[in-house]
Design an enzyme around this catalytic site. Structure first.
Site, short mmCIF file in Angstrom:
data_model
loop_
_atom_site.label_atom_id
_atom_site.label_comp_id
_atom_site.label_asym_id
_atom_site.label_seq_id
_atom_site.Cartn_x
_atom_site.Cartn_y
_atom_site.Cartn_z
N TYR D 10 0.84 -1.19 0.00
CA TYR D 10 0.00 0.00 0.00
C TYR D 10 0.87 1.24 0.00
O TYR D 10 1.99 1.23 0.47
CB TYR D 10 -0.90 0.00 1.23
CG TYR D 10 -1.65 -1.28 1.33
CD1 TYR D 10 -1.23 -2.28 2.18
CD2 TYR D 10 -2.74 -1.51 0.51
CE1 TYR D 10 -1.89 -3.48 2.24
CE2 TYR D 10 -3.40 -2.72 0.56
CZ TYR D 10 -2.97 -3.70 1.42
OH TYR D 10 -3.62 -4.88 1.46
N ASN D 61 1.12 -9.63 6.46
CA ASN D 61 0.37 -9.52 5.21
C ASN D 61 1.36 -9.73 4.09
O ASN D 61 2.10 -8.81 3.74
CB ASN D 61 -0.30 -8.15 5.08
CG ASN D 61 -1.13 -8.07 3.81
OD1 ASN D 61 -0.90 -8.81 2.86
ND2 ASN D 61 -2.10 -7.16 3.79
N HIS D 67 0.87 -16.55 -2.13
CA HIS D 67 0.38 -17.61 -2.99
C HIS D 67 1.47 -18.49 -3.58
O HIS D 67 1.18 -19.51 -4.20
CB HIS D 67 -0.47 -17.00 -4.10
CG HIS D 67 -1.48 -16.03 -3.58
ND1 HIS D 67 -2.41 -16.38 -2.62
CD2 HIS D 67 -1.68 -14.70 -3.81
CE1 HIS D 67 -3.15 -15.31 -2.32
NE2 HIS D 67 -2.71 -14.29 -3.01
N HIS D 87 -5.10 -10.72 5.56
CA HIS D 87 -5.39 -10.23 4.22
C HIS D 87 -6.46 -9.16 4.31
O HIS D 87 -7.50 -9.38 4.94
CB HIS D 87 -5.85 -11.37 3.30
CG HIS D 87 -4.82 -12.40 3.10
ND1 HIS D 87 -3.70 -12.19 2.34
CD2 HIS D 87 -4.69 -13.65 3.62
CE1 HIS D 87 -2.94 -13.26 2.37
NE2 HIS D 87 -3.51 -14.16 3.15
N SER D 89 -8.33 -7.94 1.87
CA SER D 89 -9.53 -8.36 1.13
C SER D 89 -9.85 -9.81 1.46
O SER D 89 -9.04 -10.52 2.04
CB SER D 89 -9.27 -8.23 -0.38
OG SER D 89 -8.22 -9.10 -0.75
N ARG D 98 -5.62 -17.00 -5.93
CA ARG D 98 -5.49 -16.35 -4.62
C ARG D 98 -6.17 -17.16 -3.52
O ARG D 98 -6.13 -16.77 -2.35
CB ARG D 98 -6.08 -14.94 -4.65
CG ARG D 98 -5.30 -13.97 -5.52
CD ARG D 98 -5.68 -12.53 -5.25
NE ARG D 98 -5.49 -11.72 -6.44
CZ ARG D 98 -4.34 -11.12 -6.77
NH1 ARG D 98 -3.29 -11.25 -6.00
NH2 ARG D 98 -4.25 -10.41 -7.88
#
Lengths: 136, 136, 136, 136, 136, 136, 136, 136, 136, 136, 136, 136
Positions: D10, D61, D67, D87, D89, D98
């Site tokens: 981010y 995170n 993955h 996570h 989302s 994902r």
């Protein structure tokens, strides 16, 4: 006498509407119908088993159970009543796990994608198969 | 006017019978029909493309092409005419490669397992969808 | 009012303890809670359907049904109540068939591996989402 | 002392906001926190390795590395520090690649789908596990 | 005391016959038996859970649920009562989806293909395991 | 006369014990038995082929060959002697490659997970099938 | 201003040659270019992230990372700069693991198999898309 | 002389526009072009076979046939004319069955995602490969 | 001169011990060695690329990168230095994702399961291959 | 005493050479060796079973049986003698079915790709493991 | 009268040679032959359908269509003429997608790998099956 | 001299008949034949190995070993004698595991589905390949 079972997970109103539409259609053919709705796999299995020797046809919308309920499949096979698989939506336009029907191989046929009309189409298919074997 | 295309790999006689039955049904609704049969994937593609803007509905029995012809799928999607997939037999009772329809996701719905009667059922589904949008 | 449903397959005592802990937590936020436990997929489906328009959140431990009950998945989607998937154990440390959750795609989020504490965490997640939309 | 690592992709601002929120929460528990962010798999691996014997918990995170980074997985397992996978989302609503987390089997638990709030929930999970082993 | 549960989808008569045969066999060993039959996965789960600490053995014919009911599997594992999986038919001669038993890994053993005799064989297996640990 | 073949990879002593136990059981039924043990797939194939028309039943523990020897499968099918597949351990609790039996579809039935007792159970299954066809 | 990034694992000389060729081409269009090469997945991720709002296009040869770097994929999606995937060789003629590109779904398009010329073609594709939207 | 074949399933107008654009480009290089469009797999196969020894390059948009026509693949391989695979859309952003091209391994290279401009890019790739082998 | 690179994720001490052991062995053969350790895939790639033309052999323990780093694979192939893949543990006794090595097909050979001794065995394999081509 | 079994499908001469080389190496360590070669899976199984309690190590080149002989795997596991898997070629450079070794999970380690030298390396690995447990 | 159809994608000359060879062979048996070649799947389908009741055997080289044309498969099944599948090359030595023949299950048998001679062998197979049913 | 090996699992009589038929055919070509039959994979491997340099052709019906014996495959490849794979039945009409032949890729060609006649066809294929290389 012909048995019809609209087994769905729809709210009260629209389920009633389907029943009314099918019943109106049934009157034209002078056949008796019975409706059954349940969220329980076991109750669906029991109901289908109980149709053996009593009804002459089943219209089955097995909802989500379509995709994994081998118990329903075995019940249909054991009932030995011609069963038509109905889906309100076109299941082949949705998630890939909905493209598999474990009950399809033991049903007479499948009608999907025509909304509520599918029940009427399925009813007529059962009727006409009995009246006009040549077409089938 | 509604377009109907019985595209099969059946011999002359029964194909004629299907056409007659559908035509008789069509008269009740006062709609014009057209029939097209070909063994050629390319001709089927061209015919379906040509329906765009001309017909209001297609009944399609794509036979073996059902299971691998992405060209047919793209033609149906491009034609933007509501198309109903018909199979005379219950394809889910047959070899596993027949359980996959590459055209199903671009059709309005699927009717299978009702023999020749499937064409009549499909025709009515197209008709009633136009007359009675509430049911659909 | 917020709905919470601890649906597990645990014996009486610990289920009571979870309920007490969540209820204590709920008092701090001044919300009403309701608990439901069943071994029956159909009863779980019916209960979740009945939450529509009545509860503002669901904490769901679907136990083994997590991994194959498409009926539960459809019930959650139809209920349109924010649902949080809770697992007492870390399902990703167990057998590979437990790594798949068919309900996860229709839930708000997933909390797993924190034992009974997971219910408290899930409850706060529901509360704070309502109080502090910025964080979410 | 408890270690926390918000490792995300981010932009500066929101990362700062997460740090502030977690730090505020940490003050309530009187624990020290440290933040680490990197796009480099190798730096993440080194940082996690360096936590061994120094920190009492990790909030991780791992973004896209979740993955496929077996290197991260091995680092977590080698660090022997309780690690919680966060996570922002709900990864189970996104692309199927994902849905697989190669680090989940070596983490204490997983929290996903609660946005920034997930870091706070994860922090409390670490805290309360230490304070109240009965719940866990 | 030994528990036995013939859980099948057979009609009344033959189920009675199985019960009589097993009961006759049970008298030779001077053990008490109990029979339970249900089409409902949830009832089967509840019954098996209730056997914990009460019965010393379970004969289970899970029918179609054999192939997908992880809930039954978890119930058997939680009950901690030696359970023998019985199938009347040889499931390996049937459709490939019947070749997978999700309950087999938590059962003591499997007996399939011997018709009704399978229940008698399973009963003796439970008896002799208790009488003659050397053989087992 | 009934044929029985304990084909295992066990050491001398316990193989003798199995033979003695089965022989003692056989005397009760007044049938002749023969034992055969080999590590060679080819010898097993030849022995089973030679049973055609000579023996009335085979108890077969094919050990590791269970999982890949199509040659054994073809021999069993060609011998046309009722064959019962025995496994000392519950193969469904072990590595996943042991969950597949290539010989199961051509056997009468399968008994697994009951240790040495499995041979006695299998023997009785063969006997009683001959004496009491109603049960089978 | 248009950004171009030849990210490869080629030796100094040919990388220079590519840069020169692209720069010569860029002069014709009067656009500024920047070149970036790294073996580090993390540096590539950071560079692509930094292009957001700065460059108007990216030519990306992700080399081996093409096939597994979900981190690169997420960086491209986050950068929101039109990105063209370049491969010097025809990846579909090579090992099957090179047939999958995890970044392709977030790129504008793909050009592969044309050697160094691919960079020139990709550059023109970016240019002409800006000059002549009708063609694109 | 260079052969170019825009084989698509686009309506008349835009196909003409592509032809005009490519022809204009061709004039700059002073090469002759020929256009061929068909919905028939067989005609496409025949046309490509006929190019052997006649044309120096093929631009091929095989549309839906890209994904399953091994006949086209064999025709391209047999023609021994450098062939460039063109896709107007980025096939990797679409349904997963479009991510596989059975013709890619026998083509010189692939250009996809650039709309009509793809034909111009492909034409230049063929031209420059002939003029400037160093770049390729 | 022979290059050796112990690339692991082990703590300082044991890495030193490996280096000492290999160096002692190297003195017997009078060859120079160099050690390199990094958690960064990119640094490993760069180091291996830099070996081209400088070293005569590489001992590579790629740790977790073994299983997915196609970048490492391409670096080894491009370096054209005989490379021996070393694993301290027997990777085939561990999780199934560790059974796949993406670098094995471009290495000279693989040695795994012998603990630290594996480096010595690998070193001798490189040495003797140079001294005694007959054996290899 | 240490057992070694070069089990290959090589012609007489080179098999003799391997034996001589290993024997010469064995004299340095003052250990007795025995060689066994067979094309028969059953004989290999029997020989390995007979090593139990007699030999202190096995060097096994199982040739093609490596890839499917679960019987060999079970024999190695039952023998409880440290076994080293040798392959003359690098099996990971060959057909994909050779990338799987069903015996690897029950062996001490694997050495492949070093030609005949592999037997010498394997022999030393067995020796040094016994002499220098620290290294292993 | 026996029908033979060499359906290939070979140039004129060699096709003529095959025809001459088969015709010469046919004269020995005094049977009439007919040859058909087409690149069009639809024409092949139509031709095979037209053989029903007219020819006594078909030699079919379906080329690339072998691997995906379910339409050809259905045509062969519908024609009810014994059909022999011929492949000039050994398809099992080529790409893996050529190892699957969708027409093989509806053909009498398959002959592949013998070049042009395959047609002669296939012709004799058809002849001798008619003359000497014992052999078949 | 040509070698022929009818390796089947047929009873004595029909095996003799095949041998007689092939021998009669062989006399026409004046070549010597040898027959070998065994149920043992190892003996088949040894026999095929022994053909190297002695025979000029092998007709091989590997029965069930066709589908999994990589040892047979390696023996055929090592023997370097042209080998023709014969199957009496059409293996593509049977269970799906029989559709895979692990030996096909190292054989000259395959003949299946023609009953005993297959051996004669295979013999002629070997003969004519030697007499008339043009056809092959």
């Amino acid at each position: 006498m012909l048995g019809k079972r609209e087994i769905g997970i729809y709210g009260g109103l629209s389920l009633d509407q389907i029943c009314s539409s099918v019943e109106a259609e049934a009157k034209k053919y002078n056949v008796r119908t019975e409706f059954f709705q349940s969220n329980s796999e076991g109750e669906l299995v029991s109901y289908i088993q109980s149709c053996r020797g009593t009804f002459e046809g089943i219209l089955l919308n097995a909802g989500a159970y379509t995709h994994y309920s081998i118990a329903l499949r075995d019940a249909i096979a054991a009932a030995e009543v011609p069963t038509i698989e109905i889906h309100v939506s076109n299941i082949y336009k949705r998630e890939s796990f909905r493209h598999v029907s474990v009950i399809a191989p033991v049903c007479l046929g499948q009608i999907c994608g025509f909304g509520m009309q599918g029940y009427i189409l399925g009813f007529r298919a059962l009727m006409e198969e009995r009246l006009d074997p040549w077409l089938a």
